[in-house]
Design an enzyme around this catalytic site. Sequence first.
Site, mmCIF file in Angstrom:
data_model
loop_
_atom_site.group_PDB
_atom_site.id
_atom_site.type_symbol
_atom_site.label_atom_id
_atom_site.label_comp_id
_atom_site.label_asym_id
_atom_site.label_seq_id
_atom_site.Cartn_x
_atom_site.Cartn_y
_atom_site.Cartn_z
ATOM 1 N N LEU A 439 0.833 -1.197 0.000
ATOM 2 C CA LEU A 439 0.000 0.000 0.000
ATOM 3 C C LEU A 439 0.873 1.255 0.000
ATOM 4 O O LEU A 439 0.604 2.226 -0.723
ATOM 5 C CB LEU A 439 -0.935 -0.012 1.218
ATOM 6 N N GLU A 440 1.935 1.256 0.820
ATOM 7 C CA GLU A 440 2.846 2.408 0.886
ATOM 8 C C GLU A 440 3.552 2.625 -0.455
ATOM 9 O O GLU A 440 3.731 3.762 -0.913
ATOM 10 C CB GLU A 440 3.872 2.185 1.993
ATOM 11 N N LEU A 441 3.978 1.517 -1.113
ATOM 12 C CA LEU A 441 4.659 1.622 -2.399
ATOM 13 C C LEU A 441 3.729 2.214 -3.457
ATOM 14 O O LEU A 441 4.125 3.115 -4.213
ATOM 15 C CB LEU A 441 5.152 0.247 -2.838
#
Length: 528
Positions: A439-441
């Site tokens: 999700l962060e990527l």
Amino acid sequence: TTSPSTPHPMCYDWGESSSGAVSVLEGEVGWLFCHLFSHPSVYNYTSAQSTGHNLFWYRLLDGHEVEQPITYRNKSSCSKIAMRLKVLKQDQVVPFTGCEPHSLVAVATTQEFIPFQEGKKLNCPDLKDITTMSETTPTVSWFHKALETSRDNSLMFYNMKEPFQGLYFCVIRYQRRGQVLNFTQSINVSAIYPLMVSKVPSILQPTKDKVFSVRTDSEVSLVCRGLLSFVLGNSASSIWWTVDGKTVEQLANNRFSQKNSVVNNDYGDRTEESVLLIQDFQAEDLNRELNCSVRNSLGFMTRRAQLEKEVSLPSVELGCGLGVILVLMLLLFVVYHVFWLELLLIYRSWFGTDERHTDDKEYDVYISYARNSEEEQFVLSTLRSVLENELGYSVCIFDRDSLPGGTITDETLSFVARSRRLLVVISPGYGSQGSQALLELKAGIDGMALGGHLRVILIQYKPVQRQRWVRELRRARVALATVQWQGNKSKDLTSQFWKRLRVELPVRRVSYSVPLCRSTAEHLYLQS
């Protein structure tokens, strides 16, 4: 020639005629003409006979000094001239490749020129003289390239072409005093350009705008090249230099000399080159009038050589200067190749822009990593500690900075959006489907695509097989900067890892001392 008068007169001896030598092939015909009458203004045959002079022929054999059968009885004046007769044997002449046994030529070859696409009739030389001596009508055979081409008295060219060039031989057969005699002559036929082509000479070099660069106290060569077309009936042509209106011969100056040569001969049209050599060229020679001229029977052309003094550079000083420049360039190349990261960091520290004054971001760095793995210990104990405590960056770690009870997805997207850099620590377990790291990527890549002043940096903590990378990570790997952690070699702050990472991070000016490399004794005011 002698005339009747007092006995034993003095006989004027003209010596041996330089143009009267005759060569005759053994077994063929030859004749001699008295060269006393070659200059009618001196001796005229008709007037000599009218004054009572008689013409005598006598033979002087090799090794004999007595002249027979001349007598001076009742003679008052005498003149004599010698002409040399050579009787050549078969092995003394070069045969032409013919079909007849009479294929040896002792008489000099005559030259004939025929323009392309034009015609001309060739007559066998001396045929008229032989006809007056022959008891029967002479027959003539023509040969060219081992083939008999004609049996007429003359050979006709209706349309001259290149293959028709070469040696032609005419063999005359006639009868005198009951004996069959032969006489062979050769004619060299050459093609020339049609007469409709301009035959006026021209200067090819130098051109009108050509300027010769010259140096004083050196040898100067001025090259002139002219086209001298062949003119039928008058082949005299020449190319030469003049110095102040005088030819090199008339100038009588040892510093000036001229050398001529033929560069090309194209069907009679010659390209000739004349080189004017000037030894020890002086400054006053710049003011001389140096002209190149060409001439033939149809015209004349001249062109003046334009000179300019060449600016000479000191060779030693120039060589040393170039050597110093090359050494400095090589040294700079080596320094940049070895210390390019250090130089880039110094440049950023002087001219870089602090992004805190240009955006409203809250964090400098957001670190994304796989939870519950070996990389988590690296992130918390090494990466976070150096970035915050040593380099002065504000770091956001979700597990540490998020508030209890919040929604993971919303808070993750909020943290990423409020950060200037997204550090992605790549590990074998990073990017699993449904994980927070993935999700962060995705949030970071979308932030870069939308131009939200966010940059994603990949840190490869351990090698990862490419087939285990998720699709988003494979795409990001192509376009994003990757910094590799190399274990113990990367722990020191002077290692390539930290220098490379500081180049990708925002500009930050701090007042601590960090050496650029282990061998550097000085401490610099650095940017991180």
